[in-house]
Write a protein that holds these residues in place. Structure first.
Motif, PDB file in Angstrom:
ATOM      1  N   VAL A  34     102.897  44.127  46.516  1.00 13.83           N
ATOM      2  CA  VAL A  34     102.617  45.304  47.697  1.00 13.83           C
ATOM      3  C   VAL A  34     103.276  44.706  49.049  1.00 13.83           C
ATOM      4  O   VAL A  34     103.402  43.455  49.463  1.00 13.83           O
ATOM      5  N   THR A  35     103.821  45.782  49.529  1.00 15.30           N
ATOM      6  CA  THR A  35     104.622  45.621  50.953  1.00 15.30           C
ATOM      7  C   THR A  35     103.931  46.683  51.878  1.00 15.30           C
ATOM      8  O   THR A  35     103.767  47.851  51.360  1.00 15.30           O
ATOM      9  N   LEU A  36     103.733  46.172  52.961  1.00 14.89           N
ATOM     10  CA  LEU A  36     103.191  47.047  54.047  1.00 14.89           C
ATOM     11  C   LEU A  36     104.219  46.883  55.168  1.00 14.89           C
ATOM     12  O   LEU A  36     104.198  45.928  55.819  1.00 14.89           O
TER      13      LEU A  36
ATOM     14  N   VAL B  81     103.928  49.741  46.499  1.00 11.24           N
ATOM     15  CA  VAL B  81     103.427  48.771  45.304  1.00 11.24           C
ATOM     16  C   VAL B  81     104.596  48.974  44.275  1.00 11.24           C
ATOM     17  O   VAL B  81     104.926  49.943  43.933  1.00 11.24           O
ATOM     18  N   SER B  82     105.225  47.894  44.024  1.00  8.86           N
ATOM     19  CA  SER B  82     106.526  47.530  43.271  1.00  8.86           C
ATOM     20  C   SER B  82     107.730  48.874  43.660  1.00  8.86           C
ATOM     21  O   SER B  82     107.939  49.457  42.731  1.00  8.86           O
ATOM     22  N   GLY B  83     107.607  49.032  44.965  1.00  7.32           N
ATOM     23  CA  GLY B  83     108.828  50.077  45.310  1.00  7.32           C
ATOM     24  C   GLY B  83     108.296  51.612  45.360  1.00  7.32           C
ATOM     25  O   GLY B  83     109.127  52.267  45.822  1.00  7.32           O
ATOM     26  N   GLU B  84     107.119  51.649  44.742  1.00  4.50           N
ATOM     27  CA  GLU B  84     106.527  52.968  44.806  1.00  4.50           C
ATOM     28  C   GLU B  84     105.681  53.385  46.081  1.00  4.50           C
ATOM     29  O   GLU B  84     104.604  52.390  46.252  1.00  4.50           O
ATOM     30  N   PRO B  85     105.862  54.418  46.974  1.00  2.00           N
ATOM     31  CA  PRO B  85     104.879  54.684  48.074  1.00  2.00           C
ATOM     32  C   PRO B  85     103.403  54.828  47.604  1.00  2.00           C
ATOM     33  O   PRO B  85     103.046  55.676  46.588  1.00  2.00           O
ATOM     34  N   VAL B  86     102.551  54.389  48.231  1.00  2.00           N
ATOM     35  CA  VAL B  86     100.881  54.608  47.962  1.00  2.00           C
ATOM     36  C   VAL B  86     100.518  55.309  49.356  1.00  2.00           C
ATOM     37  O   VAL B  86     100.621  54.971  50.336  1.00  2.00           O
TER      38      VAL B  86
END
Length: 225
Positions: free
Chosen positions: A132-134, A143-148
């Motif tokens: 996860v990246t914020l 999450v794994s490059g996919e937007p949430v």
């Protein structure tokens, strides 16, 4: 993240409050030094924007009293006087950074993000935990490059956990840091938000520490119930 704006200029304060709220912060406002000192001494802020030219009690006095009382939240001082001596006095009193009026709101936001990140031990504007990246700059999550897609309150809660990775954070602490002072707070909704975030992320990051709160840690094996 919760921020206090201590500014007596009504129009400027309104602009800053609106801008910070649009950027996902919970924001309180004080229009004089006495009120600012009281709020900063009794409420848990992640950062403060403090005008040095406040009425009743000037900003330097407010800041000194906070530091003498052990209040350690990051403080960004504002000053209309382009004087090196005043900037030095503010920094020596315990300020972490300063901006001279007039200023661009984008600069204030950038400096606040940096202060809050550094206070939590993060150097980059992108916080990473497992897959996860914020992005603190654009208020986005992947999450794994996919937007949430997270709601405003979900993002505030998750951002606080991301800033405090590995720490146990109680429901009360989360409530105090994601809501404004005048908001009708209900700590029971925290569990609802956490469960929603877990489902949206689809990864095992937010762990329940029984009787204490939550911990964000990709290596933790605590019970999630």
């Amino acid at each position: 993240m919760r921020v206090l704006i201590a500014e007596d200029d009504v129009d400027l304060a309104a602009q800053m409050v609106a801008s910070l709220k649009d950027s996902g912060y919970a924001v309180d406002h004080a229009s004089d030094g006495e009120d600012a000192h009281f709020l900063g001494d009794t409420e848990p802020y992640d950062a403060v924007v403090l005008d040095l030219g406040l009425p009743v009690m000037d900003g330097i006095s407010v800041l000194r009293k906070w530091r003498e009382d052990g209040r350690s939240m990051p403080v960004l001082i504002l000053t209309a006087r382009d004087s090196w001596s005043e900037k030095v006095a503010g920094l020596d009193a315990g300020a972490d950074d300063y901006v001279t009026k007039p200023f661009e709101l984008a600069e204030v936001l950038a400096r606040l993000r940096a202060l809050i990140r550094r206070a939590a031990g993060h150097a980059s504007s992108e916080l990473v935990c497992g897959p996860v990246t914020l992005d603190t700059r654009n208020a986005r999550v992947w999450v794994s490059g996919e937007p949430v897609r997270l709601t405003a309150l979900e993002f505030k809660l998750f951002s606080y956990l991301m800033h405090h990775q590995g720490e146990v954070v109680s429901r009360t602490e989360l409530t105090e840091h994601i809501y404004d002072q005048d908001f009708d707070r209900d700590s029971n909704t925290i569990e609802v938000f956490v469960n929603r975030i877990r489902k949206k992320l689809g990864v095992d990051l937010i762990h329940t520490v029984r009787g204490l709160g939550y911990r964000l840690d990709p290596e933790d094996g605590e019970d999630k119930r």
